[in-house]
Enzyme design. Sequence first.
Site, short mmCIF file in Angstrom:
data_model
loop_
_atom_site.label_atom_id
_atom_site.label_comp_id
_atom_site.label_asym_id
_atom_site.label_seq_id
_atom_site.Cartn_x
_atom_site.Cartn_y
_atom_site.Cartn_z
CG ASP A 21 -0.34 0.03 2.64
OD1 ASP A 21 -0.93 0.51 3.64
OD2 ASP A 21 0.95 -0.63 2.62
CG HIS A 251 6.37 -0.92 10.31
ND1 HIS A 251 6.26 -1.47 11.66
CD2 HIS A 251 5.87 0.33 10.43
CE1 HIS A 251 6.17 -0.64 12.50
NE2 HIS A 251 5.70 0.65 12.11
O1 RIB Z 1 1.55 -1.14 10.91
C1 RIB Z 1 2.51 -0.82 9.90
C2 RIB Z 1 2.14 -1.09 8.54
O2 RIB Z 1 0.91 -0.52 8.21
C3 RIB Z 1 3.05 -0.76 7.57
O3 RIB Z 1 3.00 -1.85 6.47
C4 RIB Z 1 2.63 0.58 7.02
O4 RIB Z 1 3.22 0.81 5.58
C5 RIB Z 1 1.24 0.52 7.11
O5 RIB Z 1 1.01 -0.19 5.97
CA CA Z 2 2.48 -0.83 4.39
#
Ligand code: RIB
Ligand code: CA
Length: 330
Positions: A21, A251
């Site tokens: 995303d 992340h």
């Molecule tokens: O919680 C973190 C995640 O949520 C990551 O993938 C960030 O890009 C959002 O998509």
């Molecule tokens: Ca993400």
Amino acid sequence: MTRVHPGPRDAGPIKTYLDCDTGIDDAMALLYLHHRPEVDLLGVGTVSGNVTSAQAARNTLALLELVGSSTPVAVGERDPLAQAFAGGAPSVHGRAGTGNVQLPPSARLPHELDAPDLLIRLAREHPGALRVIATGPLTNLAVALRREPELPGLVAEVTIMGGAALAPGNITPAAEANIAGDPEAAAAVFAADWPLTMVGLDVTMQHRLTEEHRGKLLTGEHEPARVIGQMLDRYLDFYVGIFGVRGCALHDPLAAAIGVGLVVPSLAPTVRVEVDTTTGPGRGGTVADLRGQYVDYPAQEGANCRVVLAVDDAFADDLVATLLQIPGAG
Ligand code: RIB
Ligand code: CA
């Protein structure tokens, strides 16, 4: 049902599909997978999360243009399975998902297939070899499972950035954003019979990119690193409210590196994980059965997921080193 992760990978670059995303940390995961010689990034699908799936596709195409990649990009599901799209995360990733940076738009159009069909096509073309990495809500994977029930047998393994086993959530006290973005889709992904790895907040909040790292990117020799450094400015602003300093969690890039085997977790038991799809305060939570922690996690009936709890590598330094190497297309 206890699924065993595949052994050492077969020869040659790892055939990979990324579902994202594209937001700022997705962007780092994308360029990392694009550049690593161990990885063959066959396709990218986009899903609504940080931004809409259409905007994520524009961002992904623009980033791949920046590095001269012709990897196909397919637009995926705009809306979650059973709730309205929450409108994105402009306070975190900026309105367009690229911080305060306006990326030059790509001339390339998205693939004629949508993301679930691109994933299905790639899995059929590379039976048993395709590694799936998801760094957004899991809507596309759930739709692909509905369209092709044989998908779990076609895919080598799935790695998601999502969830939290022992750590608190980040979008609610119980829920991590990608799972909360579509709990019903996540439940379908966790229930499917494929080798699944969950890279959640337990470990991603421990691996951080600092202002010092950002300074190295901003002064990098090649444009892609400098652009990522510029995108990170707003992201680090947001994280002052989380960590008290300008430093962000890694992340998506960490999940990507684990998904292609370039980072090996130091603790990752295979246990049963269930997604809370109720409408209560726990909605979107990932309930991992870690009760075996006192006896080194014995084999567990019904185990469906490898849960990454610790990574000893200093990943941030490796990520920045990789991003600095990426030549621009120009
Ligand atoms: O919680 C973190 C995640 O949520 C990551 O993938 C960030 O890009 C959002 O998509
Ligand atoms: Ca993400």
